[in-house]
Scaffold this active site. Structure first.
Site, mmCIF file in Angstrom:
data_model
loop_
_atom_site.group_PDB
_atom_site.id
_atom_site.type_symbol
_atom_site.label_atom_id
_atom_site.label_comp_id
_atom_site.label_asym_id
_atom_site.label_seq_id
_atom_site.Cartn_x
_atom_site.Cartn_y
_atom_site.Cartn_z
ATOM 1 N N ASP A 149 1.543 5.279 1.244
ATOM 2 C CA ASP A 149 1.017 6.299 2.124
ATOM 3 C C ASP A 149 1.632 7.647 1.599
ATOM 4 O OD1 ASP A 149 0.118 4.657 4.267
ATOM 5 O OD2 ASP A 149 1.903 3.973 4.928
ATOM 6 N N ASP A 176 0.934 -1.254 -0.012
ATOM 7 C CA ASP A 176 0.084 0.065 -0.113
ATOM 8 C C ASP A 176 0.938 1.139 -0.073
ATOM 9 O OD1 ASP A 176 0.737 0.300 2.674
ATOM 10 O OD2 ASP A 176 -0.924 -1.039 3.456
ATOM 11 N N ASP A 179 9.863 5.692 12.718
ATOM 12 C CA ASP A 179 10.925 4.791 13.655
ATOM 13 C C ASP A 179 12.252 4.546 13.184
ATOM 14 O OD1 ASP A 179 9.309 3.407 11.685
ATOM 15 O OD2 ASP A 179 8.439 1.846 12.895
HETATM 16 P P1 ATP Z 1 4.621 -2.513 6.193
HETATM 17 O O1 ATP Z 1 3.596 -1.632 5.419
HETATM 18 O O2 ATP Z 1 5.359 -3.377 5.568
HETATM 19 O O3 ATP Z 1 3.546 -3.035 7.361
HETATM 20 P P2 ATP Z 1 5.407 0.026 7.059
HETATM 21 O O4 ATP Z 1 6.616 0.618 7.880
HETATM 22 O O5 ATP Z 1 4.927 0.545 5.943
HETATM 23 O O6 ATP Z 1 5.309 -1.245 6.958
HETATM 24 P P3 ATP Z 1 2.941 1.222 8.358
HETATM 25 O O7 ATP Z 1 2.287 0.454 9.525
HETATM 26 O O8 ATP Z 1 2.343 0.939 6.930
HETATM 27 O O9 ATP Z 1 4.477 0.079 8.188
HETATM 28 O O10 ATP Z 1 3.416 2.613 8.667
HETATM 29 C C1 ATP Z 1 3.813 3.478 7.685
HETATM 30 C C2 ATP Z 1 5.022 4.252 8.280
HETATM 31 O O11 ATP Z 1 4.599 5.129 9.174
HETATM 32 C C3 ATP Z 1 6.337 3.780 8.410
HETATM 33 O O12 ATP Z 1 7.158 3.423 7.547
HETATM 34 C C4 ATP Z 1 6.968 4.589 9.488
HETATM 35 O O13 ATP Z 1 7.704 5.704 8.882
HETATM 36 C C5 ATP Z 1 5.717 5.121 10.218
HETATM 37 N N1 ATP Z 1 5.350 4.391 11.379
HETATM 38 C C6 ATP Z 1 4.447 3.351 11.447
HETATM 39 N N2 ATP Z 1 4.401 2.746 12.639
HETATM 40 C C7 ATP Z 1 5.341 3.610 13.464
HETATM 41 C C8 ATP Z 1 5.715 3.575 14.835
HETATM 42 N N3 ATP Z 1 5.171 2.768 15.632
HETATM 43 N N4 ATP Z 1 6.474 4.463 15.226
HETATM 44 C C9 ATP Z 1 6.978 5.336 14.442
HETATM 45 N N5 ATP Z 1 6.746 5.559 13.135
HETATM 46 C C10 ATP Z 1 5.980 4.544 12.727
HETATM 47 MG MG MG Z 2 2.975 0.493 4.949
#
Ligand code: ATP
Ligand code: MG
Length: 454
Positions: free
Chosen positions: A74, A72, A152
């Site tokens: 963002d 997805d 993070d």
């Molecule tokens: P995936 O989509 O593979 O699950 P992701 O890193 O994209 O991994 P998401 O939950 O979609 O995870 O989060 C999007 C973005 O938001 C992350 O890449 C990160 O920059 C930020 N993020 C998500 N969770 C956290 C957190 N707990 N603390 C800080 N930043 C976060």
């Molecule tokens: Mg994501």
């Protein structure tokens, strides 16, 4: 040598003033505007046309750089949620803790987030935290730079502008990704305290991307692991589900154990993994889930949690059945099937508290478990009834895993495979003669014994 070269090309030392981000051109990162989804590109373009800053950010940029197709997209922007909504006809504001906007583009939904700021700015907002320092609310808008700092890991703080095809890199994420390092932005201990789920994210992302967790970030995990207990169950469940359905579940579970993180997550998962049969069963289940994810097949959370908790149910079931041998009167020992249902409820109650397993998923789990003893009945009309059950296919797959792990005889699984695939005559020929105790029960049911008066 290679490290040096990568550092020189992608820069630990960023050009420009200190604290300014590196702006990396397409010649060095290789991501073109056509590599991202149509919807995310159009969302960014529209926001920029309205005069706002906008980028594709986070996991999608990281995954593209790592050669993985993002699941997805963002988008981050300096427009407020209201302003974003006014740019798109098909959009809606969602979320309470921090408002985000869902922009619908064809079949795609793009999550648009306004840049978030620091919790503790001098003279600014103070973060709301619990006693352990977990941030309860972080709904402060901020600058692009602040937004990068509150993410993070460095590899998650990359901002891709499809219009100029540049990546804005505040924390050397591109270099870290090349060097296969998952590095925390800021002080890892503080960041875990703010949000203990980051410990789980570290494990999952390292497994998914084939990165090693920077020692600075992995060292504190063991001593801080119990902070996970303060995380609301629904969040823990979401994260566990992400981890188990990442396509790298086996590796994630192994890594969770190596980091000392498995305790208290799925309570007693550690106990299960320490029983040879339980470990084999769980690992087989996770391997098969990983395979399905990689083949793009759907997986069911109910099936997954049913497998993870099965040996817990077996242990409780056995304990309940043998409770009579420890001096209790036999009358208080539940019969085999009621004992199974008691064991199922006990196990699910504990898990529901920790993980907020939804009612629907709990229903699926129970259906799969409850069908297991029915596979043993292979005479008369009963096997036909089992075939008709809505959850038959899942329960049958579950039975095959039990057979493969050595918990039940492989012959039982083969019998059901043939029965399921056979035609009417073949099925009839396969039926086993009723067991003596089954005959007795049926006869007793037909002629109820009249109540005696004393
Ligand atoms: P995936 O989509 O593979 O699950 P992701 O890193 O994209 O991994 P998401 O939950 O979609 O995870 O989060 C999007 C973005 O938001 C992350 O890449 C990160 O920059 C930020 N993020 C998500 N969770 C956290 C957190 N707990 N603390 C800080 N930043 C976060
Ligand atoms: Mg994501």
């Amino acid at each position: 040598m290679i490290r040096k070269l990568i550092t020189r090309v992608f820069g630990r030392k960023t050009p420009g003033a200190p604290g300014e981000p590196a702006v990396i051109g397409v010649g060095r990162h290789g991501i073109r505007r056509d590599d991202i989804s149509n919807g995310s590109r159009r969302t960014v373009e529209t926001l920029q046309e309205h005069g706002y800053k906008a980028y594709v950010v986070g996991g999608a940029v990281r995954d593209l750089l790592a050669g993985i197709t993002p699941k997805d997209y963002d988008v981050a922007t300096n427009a407020t949620p209201e302003q974003v909504r006014h740019c798109f006809r098909r959009s809606r504001i969602i979320g309470r803790r921090f408002q985000i906007v869902h922009v619908m583009m064809g079949a795609e939904t793009i999550e648009v987030t306004t840049f978030r700021g620091h919790h503790d700015q001098p003279g600014g907002h103070k973060a709301h935290t619990d006693d352990q320092g977990r941030v309860l609310r972080d709904n402060v808008f901020g600058s692009e730079k602040e937004d990068a700092a509150r993410r993070d890991f460095t590899v998650n703080a990359l901002y891709f502008d499809p219009v100029s095809e540049t990546i804005i890199d505040y924390h050397h994420g591109v270099a870290d990704l090349k060097q296969k390092t998952l590095r925390m932005i800021g002080d890892p201990k503080t960041r875990y305290r703010e949000d203990p789920v980051r410990m789980l994210r570290a494990v999952r992302l390292a497994a998914k991307l084939g990165l090693s967790i920077d020692p600075e970030a992995s060292r504190p995990i063991r001593e801080m692991s119990e902070l996970i207990e303060n995380v609301p169950p629904s969040r823990l469940f979401d994260e566990m589900l992400k981890l188990l359905t990442s396509g790298h579940a086996v590796q994630c579970v192994q890594q969770l154990r190596a980091e000392g993180l498995h305790h208290g997550l799925l309570p007693l998962l550690d106990v299960i993994l320490e029983q040879p049969l339980g470990e084999r069963f769980v690992m087989l289940a996770l391997e098969s889930t990983d395979r399905r994810v990689r083949e793009g097949k759907p997986i069911s959370p109910g099936f997954l949690f049913a497998t993870l908790l099965w040996h817990e149910v077996l242990a409780k079931w056995e304990a309940l059945m043998s409770s009579g041998s420890e001096g209790e009167t036999p009358a208080r020992v539940p019969a085999r099937i009621p004992a199974l249902f008691l064991a199922m409820d006990e196990v699910l109650d504990v898990q529901a508290e920790k993980l907020a397993i939804t009612r629907r998923i709990a229903g699926d789990i129970k259906d799969i478990w409850a069908l297991q003893p029915r596979f043993e009945q292979r005479s008369g009309k009963r096997p036909y009834g089992v075939l008709e059950q809505p959850r038959f296919k899942a329960a049958y797959d579950f039975l095959l895993l039990r057979a493969e792990s050595g918990e039940v005889d492989g012959e039982l699984g083969q019998w059901w495979t043939h029965f399921m695939n056979g035609d009417g005559d073949a099925r009839a020929a396969m039926l086993l003669p009723p067991k003596p105790d089954e005959k007795k029960k049926r006869r007793r049911r037909r002629k109820p014994v009249p109540a005696t008066t004393e």
